[in-house]
Design an enzyme around this catalytic site. Structure first.
Site, PDB file in Angstrom:
ATOM      1  N   LEU A  99      -1.891  -6.122 -10.290  1.00  0.00           N
ATOM      2  CA  LEU A  99      -1.626  -4.852  -9.628  1.00  0.00           C
ATOM      3  C   LEU A  99      -2.694  -4.616  -8.580  1.00  0.00           C
ATOM      4  O   LEU A  99      -3.817  -5.113  -8.688  1.00  0.00           O
ATOM      5  CB  LEU A  99      -1.632  -3.704 -10.643  1.00  0.00           C
ATOM      6  CG  LEU A  99      -0.579  -3.736 -11.751  1.00  0.00           C
ATOM      7  CD1 LEU A  99      -0.854  -2.621 -12.749  1.00  0.00           C
ATOM      8  CD2 LEU A  99       0.821  -3.608 -11.162  1.00  0.00           C
ATOM      9  N   ALA A 134      -8.420  -1.392  -3.824  1.00  0.00           N
ATOM     10  CA  ALA A 134      -7.551  -2.454  -3.315  1.00  0.00           C
ATOM     11  C   ALA A 134      -8.346  -3.741  -3.098  1.00  0.00           C
ATOM     12  O   ALA A 134      -9.556  -3.715  -2.841  1.00  0.00           O
ATOM     13  CB  ALA A 134      -6.903  -2.006  -2.011  1.00  0.00           C
ATOM     14  N   ASN A 135      -7.623  -4.865  -3.196  1.00  0.00           N
ATOM     15  CA  ASN A 135      -8.179  -6.189  -2.922  1.00  0.00           C
ATOM     16  C   ASN A 135      -9.308  -6.582  -3.876  1.00  0.00           C
ATOM     17  O   ASN A 135     -10.120  -7.442  -3.555  1.00  0.00           O
ATOM     18  CB  ASN A 135      -8.674  -6.274  -1.464  1.00  0.00           C
ATOM     19  CG  ASN A 135      -7.594  -5.901  -0.479  1.00  0.00           C
ATOM     20  OD1 ASN A 135      -6.461  -6.390  -0.582  1.00  0.00           O
ATOM     21  ND2 ASN A 135      -7.902  -5.018   0.459  1.00  0.00           N
ATOM     22  N   ARG A 136      -9.364  -5.914  -5.015  1.00  0.00           N
ATOM     23  CA  ARG A 136     -10.387  -6.172  -6.025  1.00  0.00           C
ATOM     24  C   ARG A 136     -11.799  -5.823  -5.545  1.00  0.00           C
ATOM     25  O   ARG A 136     -12.789  -6.250  -6.146  1.00  0.00           O
ATOM     26  CB  ARG A 136     -10.350  -7.629  -6.507  1.00  0.00           C
ATOM     27  CG  ARG A 136      -9.032  -8.039  -7.188  1.00  0.00           C
ATOM     28  CD  ARG A 136      -8.803  -7.207  -8.448  1.00  0.00           C
ATOM     29  NE  ARG A 136      -7.659  -7.671  -9.217  1.00  0.00           N
ATOM     30  CZ  ARG A 136      -6.431  -7.147  -9.132  1.00  0.00           C
ATOM     31  NH1 ARG A 136      -6.198  -6.169  -8.262  1.00  0.00           N
ATOM     32  NH2 ARG A 136      -5.446  -7.589  -9.879  1.00  0.00           N
ATOM     33  N   VAL A 137     -11.919  -5.044  -4.471  1.00  0.00           N
ATOM     34  CA  VAL A 137     -13.231  -4.602  -3.993  1.00  0.00           C
ATOM     35  C   VAL A 137     -13.489  -3.230  -4.628  1.00  0.00           C
ATOM     36  O   VAL A 137     -13.425  -2.192  -3.978  1.00  0.00           O
ATOM     37  CB  VAL A 137     -13.280  -4.549  -2.448  1.00  0.00           C
ATOM     38  CG1 VAL A 137     -14.706  -4.247  -1.980  1.00  0.00           C
ATOM     39  CG2 VAL A 137     -12.809  -5.874  -1.867  1.00  0.00           C
TER      40      VAL A 137
END
Length: 214
Positions: free
Chosen positions: A8, A190-193
């Protein structure tokens, strides 16, 4: 089973180090209030990790029952596996995960039993059948031959202590407080950041914050 394609994107919030309060308790209470308002199911449920003298970590879900001025409180059987771990190594860590808000809170600190009178007060606030259930679990995590033994004991306790009677608080059951030494707030991004802000307490009992890499 392969879950490598299951993921996700977390995009529900932000956590800005420049705008967080000076005290982690203020932020923790705010996040807890928001979890309750969003009807997160049992947001006070937490994964408790302990490690005894054998150096083997154990983790399980317990329910936080109070936020104090210095930490958090939960209740359990003192003779349980976690109770034995705590007696051998009075340090613990807990994790709250609120999927609906894409948030985690991680708490580390020392752990000790609370006053017996406070434990007894809470015990008698519990539902009557839950009070009886505490007596079933001695010793908690101990082996039992079958469920019928537990059910028979529960029926006997219901007979001994009907609804209008006072159930004595077991000496082997009570509360622990984890005195918070560090607490990390994680907000999915978002973007695992992801945003990660950790509070740590210094020798002067004041809090400092650091941003951690995701």
């Amino acid at each position: 089973m392969d879950f490598t394609d299951q993921r996700l994107s977390y995009e529900k919030g932000v956590l800005d180090q420049n705008s967080v309060p000076a005290s982690p308790f203020e932020l923790f209470k705010t996040w807890m209030d928001e979890a309750l308002a969003q009807k997160v199911k049992e947001p006070y449920a937490m994964s408790l990790a302990t490690c005894g003298a054998d150096n083997k970590p154990s983790v399980r879900i317990v329910l936080m029952r109070e936020i104090t001025e210095t930490g958090i409180v939960f209740y359990t059987n003192y003779d349980s596996a976690k109770g034995r771990d705590i007696a051998e190594n009075p340090n613990a860590e807990v994790l709250f995960f609120w999927n609906e808000l894409e948030r985690q809170v991680r708490i580390s600190g020392s752990i000790a039993k609370i006053d017996a009178s406070k434990s007894a007060d809470y015990f008698h606030k519990r539902p009557h059948d839950s009070q009886l259930g505490a007596w079933i679990s001695e010793p908690q995590s101990g082996e039992v031959a079958n469920r019928a033994i537990m059910e028979d004991k529960f029926d006997q306790l219901k007979s001994d202590y009907p609804k209008d009677s006072v159930v004595p608080a077991p000496e082997f059951w009570g509360g622990y407080e984890i005195t918070i030494e560090s607490i990390e707030f994680w907000q999915g991004r978002a973007n695992r950041v992801h945003d990660r802000i950790v509070y740590t307490q210094d020798d002067a009992n004041s809090w400092t914050t650091k941003r951690l890499l995701p």
